[in-house]
Design an enzyme around this catalytic site. Structure first.
Site, PDB file in Angstrom:
ATOM      1  N   TYR A  94      -9.941   6.793   3.943  1.00 50.00           N
ATOM      2  CA  TYR A  94      -8.952   5.866   3.392  1.00 50.00           C
ATOM      3  C   TYR A  94      -9.107   4.492   4.027  1.00 50.00           C
ATOM      4  CZ  TYR A  94      -4.483   4.645   1.241  1.00 50.00           C
ATOM      5  OH  TYR A  94      -3.508   4.082   0.471  1.00 50.00           O
ATOM      6  N   SER A  95      -9.181   3.463   3.197  1.00 58.27           N
ATOM      7  CA  SER A  95      -9.412   2.116   3.716  1.00 58.27           C
ATOM      8  C   SER A  95      -8.555   1.094   2.989  1.00 58.27           C
ATOM      9  CB  SER A  95     -10.890   1.723   3.583  1.00 58.27           C
ATOM     10  OG  SER A  95     -11.089   0.388   4.006  1.00 58.27           O
ATOM     11  N   ASN A  96      -7.564   0.556   3.701  1.00 57.64           N
ATOM     12  CA  ASN A  96      -6.791  -0.552   3.147  1.00 57.64           C
ATOM     13  C   ASN A  96      -7.660  -1.788   2.942  1.00 57.64           C
ATOM     14  OD1 ASN A  96      -3.801   0.344   3.154  1.00 57.64           O
ATOM     15  ND2 ASN A  96      -4.523   0.971   5.170  1.00 57.64           N
TER      16      ASN A  96
ATOM     17  N   SER B 240       1.451   1.732  -0.337  1.00 56.31           N
ATOM     18  CA  SER B 240       0.178   1.968  -1.015  1.00 56.31           C
ATOM     19  C   SER B 240       0.295   2.306  -2.496  1.00 56.31           C
ATOM     20  CB  SER B 240      -0.596   3.072  -0.309  1.00 56.31           C
ATOM     21  OG  SER B 240      -1.118   2.585   0.912  1.00 56.31           O
TER      22      SER B 240
ATOM     23  N   GLY C  44       3.381   5.887  -0.723  1.00 59.70           N
ATOM     24  CA  GLY C  44       3.259   4.633   0.013  1.00 59.70           C
ATOM     25  C   GLY C  44       3.992   4.668   1.337  1.00 59.70           C
TER      26      GLY C  44
END
Length: 383
Positions: A188-190, A89, A328
């Site tokens: 949290y959103s990828n 991330s 990440g």
């Protein structure tokens, strides 16, 4: 000059040199203790939760690199301090930087809706803004829970599969929003960053990877940084990464060094080195990549009780220094990269977890030590 005077002068000079030498020796001892403390911190991590680990600390006087553990299970091969690793991330900070550069060029607005650029991509795309995608306040569901994940054996069935952003977004949006209305909370959103990657392509006519390459990687000479796309390999020196997979009645580590990173896309596909990440954050926090007002926006929380802004998060150290960056999780690789606000000092840690324990607390303590227990002012770190 008379002989007695010569003796007096020599004695005075010797005394003066001793006065200067004493603090110099004390400073050297302090610096050595600091380095030993960092090395011990890395060793603590590999003794409890990692196969291998590396660390790179940089400031205006130089830097220090250290490693611990092994690069591959079953061998004695040391981890290279120059090793490349999947940064997960931390990719989001690169994507956010490009998005803000486009905003600075008046090519998009942070309050543009998703529908402005990607009509029909989301059921409520007329209500969600670019800013909300950046700071995870959009409520767009994350696609990762829809995929098999370790330790499920089915995870390995997809390790070389090529995923498109559209496929992953569609998997996410069959689920209801995480919360409503957009902007009212944090989750949290990828998926949000997959959408940002598509928006960058719509605005520029080039992929987000090409834009990161030409706007950040090449200008900063980040020679160990790349966007692999669908290539499963890590080029150059690197440690092996592993994931736990259920086998029969037990769990064992499976080598996941080679994998198709398209499953992470704009939310996490990049490969880099500790040196490159430190250089990137120094440039970003130093004001070289985005104008000051947008850098300030990156450091503003999306909701008041979160420490996450526009692709950038922060933490407060025990010595009162706030540091900015990101962390990440790329499954087989984990990394943390932070910088002081003035861009004068950076710390990056990367490891290959073995899943015996959670390394987060130990890493946080080591990051804190690196920022707070500093070597003497003016001392040279060496390399």
């Amino acid at each position: 000059m008379k002989m007695k005077r010569v003796h007096r002068v020599l004695a005075t000079m010797t005394t003066a040199l001793a006065v200067f030498a004493a603090p110099t020796a004390a400073l050297a001892a302090s610096d050595t203790a600091h380095r030993v403390g960092l090395e011990e911190g890395l060793d603590d991590i590999t003794s409890t939760s990692a196969v291998g680990a590396l660390m790179d600390v940089r400031d205006e006087h130089g830097g220090w690199r250290g490693t611990s553990g092994v690069a591959e299970l079953g061998t004695t091969q040391k981890v290279s301090a120059h090793a490349r690793f999947r940064i997960g991330s931390i990719t989001k900070t690169f994507v956010a930087t490009v998005t803000l550069q486009l905003a600075a060029e008046d090519r998009l607005g942070l309050d543009d809706t998703v529908d402005t650029w990607l009509p029909g991509a989301l059921p409520n795309g007329n209500k969600i803004t670019v800013r909300q995608l950046l700071n995870h306040t959009s409520g767009v569901p994350d696609y990762r829970p829809t995929l098999p994940m370790p330790p499920a054996p089915q995870f390995l069935d997809n390790r070389l599969r090529t995923w498109s952003a559209a496929d992953l977004i569609q998997r996410a949006v069959v689920n209801p929003p995480t919360f409503e209305p957009p902007g009212s909370d944090y989750a949290y959103s990828n998926t949000g960053y997959l959408l940002l990657g598509q928006i960058i392509e719509k605005v520029t006519g080039r992929s987000y990877g090409e834009e990161i390459e030409r706007r950040i990687i090449r200008p900063l000479r980040l020679h160990g940084t790349s966007l692999p796309g669908t290539s499963p390999y890590i080029r150059g020196p690197h440690a092996h990464g592993y994931v736990p997979i259920q086998r029969g009645s037990g769990v064992r580590l499976v080598d996941l060094t080679a994998m198709n990173p398209s499953v992470m896309g704009a939310g996490g596909e990049m490969i880099s080195t500790a040196r490159d990440l430190n250089r990137f954050l120094a440039a970003l926090l130093g004001g070289d990549l985005v104008p000051d007002h947008l850098l300030d926006a990156m450091k503003a929380p999306g909701v008041h009780d979160r420490k996450y802004g526009l692709g950038l998060q922060w933490q407060d150290t025990s010595c009162g220094v706030r540091v900015y960056g990101n962390d990440g999780d790329a499954l087989a690789y984990q990394s943390w990269s932070f910088s002081t606000q003035d861009g004068h000092r950076q710390v990056t840690i990367a490891l290959t977890p073995d899943f015996r324990g959670d390394p987060d607390d130990a890493v946080d303590a080591l990051v804190d030590k690196a920022f707070c227990d500093r070597p003497s002012r003016g001392a040279s770190w060496g390399t």
